[in-house]
Scaffold this active site. Structure first.
Site, short mmCIF file in Angstrom:
data_model
loop_
_atom_site.label_atom_id
_atom_site.label_comp_id
_atom_site.label_asym_id
_atom_site.label_seq_id
_atom_site.Cartn_x
_atom_site.Cartn_y
_atom_site.Cartn_z
N ILE A 1 0.82 -1.21 0.00
CA ILE A 1 0.00 0.00 0.00
C ILE A 1 0.86 1.26 0.00
CG2 ILE A 1 -1.96 -1.16 1.06
CD1 ILE A 1 -1.24 0.12 3.72
N LYS B 1 15.68 -1.86 -4.03
CA LYS B 1 14.24 -2.10 -4.16
C LYS B 1 13.49 -0.80 -4.40
CE LYS B 1 14.11 -6.30 -1.32
NZ LYS B 1 13.61 -6.91 -0.07
N ASP C 1 16.47 3.49 7.67
CA ASP C 1 16.37 2.18 8.31
C ASP C 1 15.76 2.40 9.69
OD1 ASP C 1 16.59 -0.29 9.46
OD2 ASP C 1 18.75 -0.51 9.13
N ASN D 1 4.02 4.82 7.02
CA ASN D 1 3.39 3.62 6.47
C ASN D 1 4.17 2.34 6.73
OD1 ASN D 1 1.86 2.06 4.09
ND2 ASN D 1 4.06 1.94 3.67
N TYR E 1 2.77 -7.32 17.89
CA TYR E 1 2.36 -6.46 16.77
C TYR E 1 1.20 -5.56 17.18
CZ TYR E 1 0.42 -5.16 12.18
OH TYR E 1 -0.08 -4.46 11.09
N LYS F 1 0.64 -1.36 17.07
CA LYS F 1 -0.43 -0.67 16.35
C LYS F 1 -1.26 0.19 17.31
CE LYS F 1 1.19 -1.13 13.31
NZ LYS F 1 1.53 -0.28 12.14
#
Length: 313
Positions: A29, A53, A76, A103, A181, A185
């Site tokens: 995304i 990349k 990083d 993001n 995780y 969030k």
């Protein structure tokens, strides 16, 4: 997923003269977000660890959009020194910054610590973005009206009762990978809440969001840890996931929609597609938000020195 699209790419206004940074914008995304910002004439920096990349992603965007207003910014998030250098590199360009989309993230990875000695999910998903945002804040404020977008997740509801157990962050046996995780969030939302308090009186609009359950490589670490009998259920589940194109819509809404300023939407939590969402009780805990800020600031100062924030007004 049954979401109604009240915001689509065509709703993004012209962004001529706007400068944006998207962390982790080389795939998923983040890539779609960068592509659509460039399409609408923004000058976008992809802040990412891998130059190779990112340059491949940049070439794809240039080929499709036929615009060259997209650049690589070395970042990083596992290294506070790298975060500091990335902010300094951008600031040395003397450009405004109208849009910051935090993001980048990792999900349910095996327990590791960052170069600075904190659990890597918490370090990448929160601490790194915390420092990056704070160092860029004077320029963001000077560029107002401007936006800060923190990409959270519905996973913020998968947490211990205390929300974030600061004393257990570096205990590899305290929580499962997914609960670790979830705490990161939750931190994204709490950071948004406390940052918004500190932005009172400015035209900086800071919001967080759940982008949806998206079919991306972010799932790889979690699924690889599952028993073999569980994995087929994941592949069935992907049939109900949304695409990265749809997944990018909510953060693009937060980053660009005129409604954010028109309705004075600050410290809100959005779900697809640009709808106001509901968080859990821990995400509404202003004392926990303050505690997170103090913990994060103390950690950064211990690693980089007490004067790291000396230039921040």
């Amino acid at each position: 997923m049954g979401y109604k699209k009240r915001f689509v790419f065509e709703n993004i206004p012209d962004l001529s003269g706007k400068v944006a940074i998207v962390t982790g914008g080389n795939n998923g995304i983040g890539f779609i977000t960068v592509r659509e910002l460039v399409r609408k004439n923004a000058h976008v920096f992809i802040a990412n660890r891998s130059k190779e990349k990112t340059e491949s992603a940049i070439e794809l965007i240039k080929k499709e959009i036929k615009k060259d207003t997209v650049e690589f910014l070395q970042l990083d998030l596992k290294s506070l020194n790298s975060v500091k250098k990335a902010a300094e590199t951008f600031l040395a360009r003397n450009l405004p910054l109208h849009i910051l989309v935090n993001n980048a993230g990792i999900m349910a990875t095996p327990f590791e610590t960052t170069q600075d000695g904190i659990q890597d999910q918490f370090g990448v998903n929160h601490i790194g973005h915390f420092l990056f945002t704070i160092l860029l804040l004077p320029t963001i404020k000077a560029s107002a009206p401007s936006r800060i977008v923190n990409v959270s997740s519905v996973a913020h509801k998968t947490i211990p009762p205390a929300g974030i157990e600061f004393d257990k962050l570096n205990d590899p046996n305290a929580h499962s990978t997914y609960i670790r995780y979830g705490q990161t969030k939750l931190a994204n939302i709490l950071f948004t809440t406390e940052l918004n308090k500190r932005l009172l009186g400015t035209n900086v609009y800071c919001n967080s969001l759940h982008p949806g359950v998206i079919k991306t490589d972010l799932w790889n670490s979690l699924v690889s840890s599952w028993s073999s009998w569980k994995k087929p259920f994941f592949h069935i589940g992907t049939l109900f996931m949304i695409s990265p194109e749809d997944g990018a819509l909510t953060q693009l809404y937060c980053a660009t929609s005129p409604e954010i300023e028109e309705k004075n939407l600050r410290a809100k939590y959005f779900v697809p597609y640009g709808e106001l969402g509901e968080t859990n009780a821990q995400a509404k805990d202003e004392e926990l938000a303050k505690q997170l800020w103090e913990f994060s600031e103390k950690f950064v100062k211990e690693k980089l020195g007490d004067d790291i924030f000396s230039t921040i007004g």
